[in-house]
Design a protein around this motif. Structure first.
Motif, mmCIF file in Angstrom:
data_model
loop_
_atom_site.group_PDB
_atom_site.id
_atom_site.type_symbol
_atom_site.label_atom_id
_atom_site.label_comp_id
_atom_site.label_asym_id
_atom_site.label_seq_id
_atom_site.Cartn_x
_atom_site.Cartn_y
_atom_site.Cartn_z
ATOM 1 N N ILE A 1 0.734 -1.195 -0.054
ATOM 2 C CA ILE A 1 -0.079 -0.010 0.028
ATOM 3 C C ILE A 1 1.001 1.214 -0.019
ATOM 4 O O ILE A 1 1.904 1.380 0.672
ATOM 5 C CB ILE A 1 -0.899 -0.092 1.054
ATOM 6 C CG1 ILE A 1 -1.897 -1.327 1.248
ATOM 7 C CG2 ILE A 1 -1.783 1.265 1.363
ATOM 8 C CD1 ILE A 1 -2.716 -1.336 2.471
ATOM 9 N N TYR A 2 0.690 2.279 -0.893
ATOM 10 C CA TYR A 2 1.430 3.512 -1.085
ATOM 11 C C TYR A 2 0.734 4.385 -0.474
ATOM 12 O O TYR A 2 1.094 5.842 -0.620
ATOM 13 C CB TYR A 2 1.914 3.636 -2.398
ATOM 14 C CG TYR A 2 2.876 2.267 -2.886
ATOM 15 C CD1 TYR A 2 4.066 2.326 -2.489
ATOM 16 C CD2 TYR A 2 2.201 1.364 -3.696
ATOM 17 C CE1 TYR A 2 4.950 1.262 -3.158
ATOM 18 C CE2 TYR A 2 2.993 0.282 -4.014
ATOM 19 C CZ TYR A 2 4.392 0.223 -3.609
ATOM 20 O OH TYR A 2 5.072 -0.967 -3.950
ATOM 21 N N GLU B 1 -0.564 6.698 2.039
ATOM 22 C CA GLU B 1 -0.550 6.902 3.527
ATOM 23 C C GLU B 1 -1.676 6.785 4.135
ATOM 24 O O GLU B 1 -1.798 6.163 5.488
ATOM 25 C CB GLU B 1 0.625 7.960 3.860
ATOM 26 C CG GLU B 1 1.951 7.567 3.292
ATOM 27 C CD GLU B 1 2.734 6.544 3.680
ATOM 28 O OE1 GLU B 1 2.377 6.211 5.042
ATOM 29 O OE2 GLU B 1 3.408 5.811 3.177
ATOM 30 N N ALA B 2 -2.757 7.377 3.825
ATOM 31 C CA ALA B 2 -3.965 7.536 4.512
ATOM 32 C C ALA B 2 -4.515 6.463 4.629
ATOM 33 O O ALA B 2 -5.112 5.997 5.750
ATOM 34 C CB ALA B 2 -4.830 8.596 3.667
ATOM 35 N N LEU B 3 -4.756 5.466 3.516
ATOM 36 C CA LEU B 3 -5.315 4.204 3.584
ATOM 37 C C LEU B 3 -4.386 3.176 4.549
ATOM 38 O O LEU B 3 -5.166 2.479 5.310
ATOM 39 C CB LEU B 3 -5.389 3.619 2.343
ATOM 40 C CG LEU B 3 -5.909 2.114 2.132
ATOM 41 C CD1 LEU B 3 -7.402 2.036 2.657
ATOM 42 C CD2 LEU B 3 -5.756 1.677 0.747
ATOM 43 N N LYS B 4 -3.045 3.491 4.704
ATOM 44 C CA LYS B 4 -2.537 2.724 5.387
ATOM 45 C C LYS B 4 -2.508 2.950 6.797
ATOM 46 O O LYS B 4 -2.671 2.030 7.760
ATOM 47 C CB LYS B 4 -0.874 2.903 5.018
ATOM 48 C CG LYS B 4 0.044 2.001 5.779
ATOM 49 C CD LYS B 4 1.591 2.337 5.557
ATOM 50 C CE LYS B 4 1.771 1.994 3.927
ATOM 51 N NZ LYS B 4 3.335 2.195 3.767
ATOM 52 N N LYS B 5 -2.572 4.102 7.163
ATOM 53 C CA LYS B 5 -3.177 4.628 8.424
ATOM 54 C C LYS B 5 -4.431 4.009 8.859
ATOM 55 O O LYS B 5 -4.640 3.849 10.000
ATOM 56 C CB LYS B 5 -2.980 6.055 8.614
ATOM 57 C CG LYS B 5 -3.259 6.561 9.938
ATOM 58 C CD LYS B 5 -3.071 8.279 10.044
ATOM 59 C CE LYS B 5 -3.314 8.803 11.409
ATOM 60 N NZ LYS B 5 -3.134 10.215 11.579
ATOM 61 N N LYS B 6 -5.440 4.337 7.930
ATOM 62 C CA LYS B 6 -6.656 3.683 8.335
ATOM 63 C C LYS B 6 -6.688 2.084 8.594
ATOM 64 O O LYS B 6 -7.384 1.718 9.505
ATOM 65 C CB LYS B 6 -7.701 4.217 7.258
ATOM 66 C CG LYS B 6 -9.152 3.628 7.416
ATOM 67 C CD LYS B 6 -10.082 4.042 6.215
ATOM 68 C CE LYS B 6 -11.322 3.458 6.444
ATOM 69 N NZ LYS B 6 -12.301 3.869 5.062
ATOM 70 N N MET B 7 -6.060 1.490 7.762
ATOM 71 C CA MET B 7 -5.937 -0.117 8.124
ATOM 72 C C MET B 7 -5.154 -0.459 9.564
ATOM 73 O O MET B 7 -5.442 -1.295 10.071
ATOM 74 C CB MET B 7 -5.144 -0.847 6.940
ATOM 75 C CG MET B 7 -5.854 -0.616 5.650
ATOM 76 S SD MET B 7 -5.112 -1.726 4.255
ATOM 77 C CE MET B 7 -5.298 -3.271 4.972
ATOM 78 N N LEU B 8 -4.011 0.479 9.982
ATOM 79 C CA LEU B 8 -3.492 0.344 11.033
ATOM 80 C C LEU B 8 -4.442 0.646 11.969
ATOM 81 O O LEU B 8 -4.348 -0.223 13.124
ATOM 82 C CB LEU B 8 -2.286 1.252 11.182
ATOM 83 C CG LEU B 8 -1.507 1.184 12.554
ATOM 84 C CD1 LEU B 8 -0.988 -0.291 12.792
ATOM 85 C CD2 LEU B 8 -0.368 1.956 12.365
ATOM 86 N N GLN B 9 -5.092 1.593 11.871
ATOM 87 C CA GLN B 9 -6.179 2.025 13.254
ATOM 88 C C GLN B 9 -7.201 0.786 13.138
ATOM 89 O O GLN B 9 -7.586 0.440 14.305
ATOM 90 C CB GLN B 9 -6.691 3.172 12.930
ATOM 91 C CG GLN B 9 -5.912 4.544 13.284
ATOM 92 C CD GLN B 9 -5.321 4.366 14.371
ATOM 93 O OE1 GLN B 9 -6.045 4.346 15.284
ATOM 94 N NE2 GLN B 9 -4.083 4.722 14.601
ATOM 95 N N HIS B 10 -7.472 0.328 12.121
ATOM 96 C CA HIS B 10 -8.508 -0.958 12.364
ATOM 97 C C HIS B 10 -7.987 -2.076 12.843
ATOM 98 O O HIS B 10 -8.521 -2.722 13.936
ATOM 99 C CB HIS B 10 -8.954 -1.106 10.811
ATOM 100 C CG HIS B 10 -9.986 -2.653 10.677
ATOM 101 N ND1 HIS B 10 -11.031 -2.345 11.182
ATOM 102 C CD2 HIS B 10 -9.422 -3.800 10.327
ATOM 103 C CE1 HIS B 10 -11.697 -3.659 11.008
ATOM 104 N NE2 HIS B 10 -10.779 -4.738 10.217
ATOM 105 N N ALA B 11 -6.559 -2.304 12.783
ATOM 106 C CA ALA B 11 -5.976 -3.327 13.526
ATOM 107 C C ALA B 11 -5.918 -3.166 14.970
ATOM 108 O O ALA B 11 -6.127 -3.957 15.755
ATOM 109 C CB ALA B 11 -4.502 -3.849 12.950
ATOM 110 N N ILE B 12 -5.690 -1.964 15.345
ATOM 111 C CA ILE B 12 -5.591 -1.498 16.677
ATOM 112 C C ILE B 12 -6.931 -1.699 17.337
ATOM 113 O O ILE B 12 -7.144 -2.194 18.484
ATOM 114 C CB ILE B 12 -5.037 -0.263 16.928
ATOM 115 C CG1 ILE B 12 -3.606 -0.154 16.496
ATOM 116 C CG2 ILE B 12 -5.214 0.497 18.305
ATOM 117 C CD1 ILE B 12 -3.022 1.180 16.454
ATOM 118 N N VAL B 13 -8.014 -1.147 16.739
ATOM 119 C CA VAL B 13 -9.230 -1.400 17.010
ATOM 120 C C VAL B 13 -9.753 -2.784 17.313
ATOM 121 O O VAL B 13 -10.306 -3.157 18.349
ATOM 122 C CB VAL B 13 -10.451 -0.719 16.172
ATOM 123 C CG1 VAL B 13 -11.854 -1.025 16.639
ATOM 124 C CG2 VAL B 13 -10.238 0.891 16.320
#
Length: 266
Positions: free
Chosen positions: A163-164, A166-178
């Protein structure tokens, strides 16, 4: 001196590595008190079984008692703990005098605290910790990779490099944290049900201490240490002292509170 045998909230705490996500008690937090069954497994894929647990606990108890110290089993791997105490072949309670303290927190307060703890783990570098240990294709149903947070973030690491945006990458990381937060709360609910079974169905007769006000103070960001001493520590010490006076424990009966260290004197 008290000596602790850890029956931990996560069996992964017995394995080496991933200290942040498993919330492994640090050397400084141990205050010089020997802690057993921490980081004893090298193989990240090894499943630490109930039989393994019972064997290691019994060996640790022998060592602690031979040293003239009082063993305290701490934590919440309740399936393992119940097996230790209820296995007729071990006959644990016929060999040892037992006293149980249940430090409870109401779930409406515990859940936001657990969310806060996950956020603190993220701030402490848990994402990088798991990234370093991540192995593409590894089985997250075995060994230390079963620890909550590893499978959830593993799904993110699987696609992170592809994934290039960055906004999508951050969103996916937050999903994993949730997801990590949600699964942590689900685990807390399951552990509470197991505690209820041990106390009310198996008749462990636990002494229950309600520490909800302490956790409310933590969530408010105010000093909680004095509240903790008054609500949790001092009543626990008093109950343990009475228990020791009523049993045949011969190493000592005086409990001393020295700053933040609890020492049971021989």
């Amino acid at each position: 001196m008290a000596s602790f045998t850890r029956s931990t909230p996560s069996i992964a705490e017995k394995k080496k590595g991933l200290d942040i996500i498993t919330n492994k008690v640090s050397e400084s937090e141990r205050c010089g008190i020997p802690h057993h069954l921490l980081g004893i497994i090298d193989d990240p894929d090894y499943d630490f079984t109930i039989d393994d647990f019972c064997k290691h606990v019994l060996l640790a108890l022998d060592t602690i008692i031979e040293n003239g110290h009082l063993p305290i089993i701490v934590g919440g791997s309740n399936t393992y703990l119940a097996a230790l105490l209820e296995d007729p072949n071990i006959a644990f309670r016929s060999k040892y005098d037992c006293f149980f303290i249940w430090v409870n927190v109401s779930l409406p307060v515990l859940f936001p605290y657990l969310d806060k703890r996950v956020d603190e783990m993220v701030d402490a570098g848990v994402v990088d910790e798991i990234r370093e240990a991540y192995v593409d294709g590894a089985d997250c149903t075995r060994g230390i990779r079963r620890a909550i947070g590893v499978p959830e973030l593993g799904e993110y690491f699987l696609v992170e490099k592809e994934i290039y945006d960055e906004a999508l990458k951050k969103k996916m990381l937050q999903h994993a944290i949730v997801k990590t937060k949600e699964n942590t709360c689900k685990l807390a609910e399951r552990q509470l049900l197991k505690i209820h079974k041990m106390n009310y169905d198996l008749g462990w007769r636990m002494s229950k201490i309600d520490s909800t006000k302490v956790f409310e103070a933590v969530l408010k960001g105010v000093d909680y240490k004095q509240l903790y001493e008054e609500i949790v520590l001092k009543p626990s010490l008093e109950m343990v002292e009475i228990f020791l006076q009523e049993t045949t424990w011969t190493w000592g009966k005086t409990l001393h509170l020295n700053d933040e260290n609890v020492t049971i004197c021989a």
